[in-house]
Design a protein around this motif. Structure first.
Motif, PDB file in Angstrom:
ATOM      1  N   VAL A   1     -26.335  14.145   7.299  1.00 17.38           N
ATOM      2  CA  VAL A   1     -26.572  15.105   6.231  1.00 17.38           C
ATOM      3  C   VAL A   1     -27.287  16.340   6.763  1.00 17.38           C
ATOM      4  O   VAL A   1     -27.911  16.326   7.825  1.00 17.38           O
ATOM      5  CB  VAL A   1     -27.397  14.488   5.075  1.00 17.38           C
ATOM      6  N   VAL A   2     -27.180  17.411   5.986  1.00 15.97           N
ATOM      7  CA  VAL A   2     -27.820  18.673   6.319  1.00 15.97           C
ATOM      8  C   VAL A   2     -28.425  19.237   5.037  1.00 15.97           C
ATOM      9  O   VAL A   2     -27.925  18.970   3.939  1.00 15.97           O
ATOM     10  CB  VAL A   2     -26.794  19.651   6.935  1.00 15.97           C
ATOM     11  N   GLN A   3     -29.486  19.985   5.156  1.00 13.95           N
ATOM     12  CA  GLN A   3     -30.104  20.565   3.972  1.00 13.95           C
ATOM     13  C   GLN A   3     -29.305  21.772   3.488  1.00 13.95           C
ATOM     14  O   GLN A   3     -29.016  22.690   4.257  1.00 13.95           O
ATOM     15  CB  GLN A   3     -31.546  20.995   4.254  1.00 13.95           C
ATOM     16  N   PHE A   4     -28.925  21.738   2.229  1.00 13.13           N
ATOM     17  CA  PHE A   4     -28.198  22.830   1.589  1.00 13.13           C
ATOM     18  C   PHE A   4     -29.130  23.484   0.579  1.00 13.13           C
ATOM     19  O   PHE A   4     -29.707  22.808  -0.271  1.00 13.13           O
ATOM     20  CB  PHE A   4     -26.953  22.282   0.883  1.00 13.13           C
ATOM     21  N   MET A   5     -29.277  24.809   0.663  1.00 12.18           N
ATOM     22  CA  MET A   5     -30.151  25.537  -0.255  1.00 12.18           C
ATOM     23  C   MET A   5     -29.397  26.723  -0.836  1.00 12.18           C
ATOM     24  O   MET A   5     -28.770  27.502  -0.107  1.00 12.18           O
ATOM     25  CB  MET A   5     -31.401  26.037   0.467  1.00 12.18           C
ATOM     26  N   ALA A   6     -29.449  26.875  -2.153  1.00 15.21           N
ATOM     27  CA  ALA A   6     -28.759  27.970  -2.838  1.00 15.21           C
ATOM     28  C   ALA A   6     -29.732  28.752  -3.698  1.00 15.21           C
ATOM     29  O   ALA A   6     -30.691  28.195  -4.249  1.00 15.21           O
ATOM     30  CB  ALA A   6     -27.627  27.416  -3.707  1.00 15.21           C
ATOM     31  N   LEU A   7     -29.482  30.049  -3.805  1.00 15.92           N
ATOM     32  CA  LEU A   7     -30.274  30.898  -4.688  1.00 15.92           C
ATOM     33  C   LEU A   7     -29.957  30.533  -6.126  1.00 15.92           C
ATOM     34  O   LEU A   7     -28.804  30.589  -6.556  1.00 15.92           O
ATOM     35  CB  LEU A   7     -29.929  32.372  -4.447  1.00 15.92           C
ATOM     36  N   THR A   8     -30.956  30.096  -6.871  1.00 13.58           N
ATOM     37  CA  THR A   8     -30.707  29.646  -8.243  1.00 13.58           C
ATOM     38  C   THR A   8     -31.306  30.560  -9.305  1.00 13.58           C
ATOM     39  O   THR A   8     -30.901  30.520 -10.454  1.00 13.58           O
ATOM     40  CB  THR A   8     -31.289  28.232  -8.461  1.00 13.58           C
ATOM     41  N   LYS A   9     -32.280  31.417  -8.911  1.00 20.19           N
ATOM     42  CA  LYS A   9     -32.916  32.257  -9.931  1.00 20.19           C
ATOM     43  C   LYS A   9     -33.609  33.446  -9.279  1.00 20.19           C
ATOM     44  O   LYS A   9     -34.313  33.308  -8.280  1.00 20.19           O
ATOM     45  CB  LYS A   9     -33.939  31.446 -10.726  1.00 20.19           C
ATOM     46  N   SER A  10     -33.365  34.626  -9.841  1.00 18.10           N
ATOM     47  CA  SER A  10     -34.079  35.830  -9.410  1.00 18.10           C
ATOM     48  C   SER A  10     -35.136  36.166 -10.455  1.00 18.10           C
ATOM     49  O   SER A  10     -34.847  36.200 -11.652  1.00 18.10           O
ATOM     50  CB  SER A  10     -33.110  37.009  -9.269  1.00 18.10           C
ATOM     51  N   ASN A  11     -36.352  36.402 -10.000  1.00 19.44           N
ATOM     52  CA  ASN A  11     -37.446  36.702 -10.914  1.00 19.44           C
ATOM     53  C   ASN A  11     -37.645  38.213 -11.049  1.00 19.44           C
ATOM     54  O   ASN A  11     -37.242  39.000 -10.195  1.00 19.44           O
ATOM     55  CB  ASN A  11     -38.737  36.050 -10.420  1.00 19.44           C
TER      56      ASN A  11
END
Length: 206
Positions: free
Chosen positions: A157-167
């Motif tokens: 497995v590999v870490q997957f990170m996505a932009l979910t919210k802009s403040n």
């Protein structure tokens, strides 16, 4: 029937065959068959002939593969979008490289994803809440053996990170999880869609 349903049916079939050849108690074999046949019926009522055919203590793995081939014909292939639709789904991505899928058996896919090693990104096409969604995020360079959040199997497995919210203050939030580096393998291992649904809900923009 979905690809993940077929994977589950295949898994259960070989669990039963292993019991036929390793468990001497006929009562135990019959109890396992009843449990497995009930789960299969829940997946699809059209499996009745297949379920009858696997009620045989002499069934071999080779024989089961032949029976499973007819079941796979009932799997609905993944609906791969046109390149124009994909470009629209990933409209913020410049110079998106979309892989060719003509050589692939789309019955093997519950979702479709590919890695762009140059940008350290993974792109995903997923049917979610009745519509096709395009999701992308960064993937780490290090892999480890652990449980994938999507297929729930032990894998690289590999870490997957996505932009979910802009403040409003210009900062942003990223969410993700550890998933299979090889998404083709992930699809082949997936036996239910709950993990995929939970993962998509986590990484979709809020």
């Amino acid at each position: 029937m979905t690809s993940s349903d077929f994977n589950r049916i295949r898994h259960l079939t070989f669990v039963l065959i292993n019991a036929y050849h390793s468990v001497n108690s006929a009562a135990t074999q019959e109890a396992l068959y009843a449990q497995i046949s009930d789960e299969m019926y829940q997946l699809s009522e059209t499996l009745a002939p297949f379920i009858r055919d696997i009620k045989s203590p002499t069934l071999t793995k080779e024989g089961a593969e032949k029976l499973l081939a007819s079941v796979k014909d009932e799997v609905v292939p993944f609906e791969f979008p046109t390149k124009a639709v994909i470009q629209k789904l990933f409209n913020k991505v410049k110079k998106l490289q979309v892989p060719e899928v003509d050589h692939l058996e789309l019955r093997d896919y519950t979702y479709f994803a590919w890695n762009d090693l140059a940008s350290h990104r993974k792109y995903m096409l997923v049917k979610h809440a009745g519509q096709m969604r395009g999701i992308y995020g960064t993937i780490g360079t290090d892999t480890k053996k652990n449980t994938c959040a999507i297929c729930s199997q032990t894998s690289q497995v590999v870490q997957f990170m996505a932009l979910t919210k802009s403040n409003v203050d210009g900062t942003y939030t990223k969410n993700g999880n550890y998933i299979c580096l090889d998404s083709d393998a992930c699809n082949h291992q997936m036996q239910h869609e709950l993990g995929l649904a939970n993962f998509v809900s986590t990484v979709l923009p809020k």
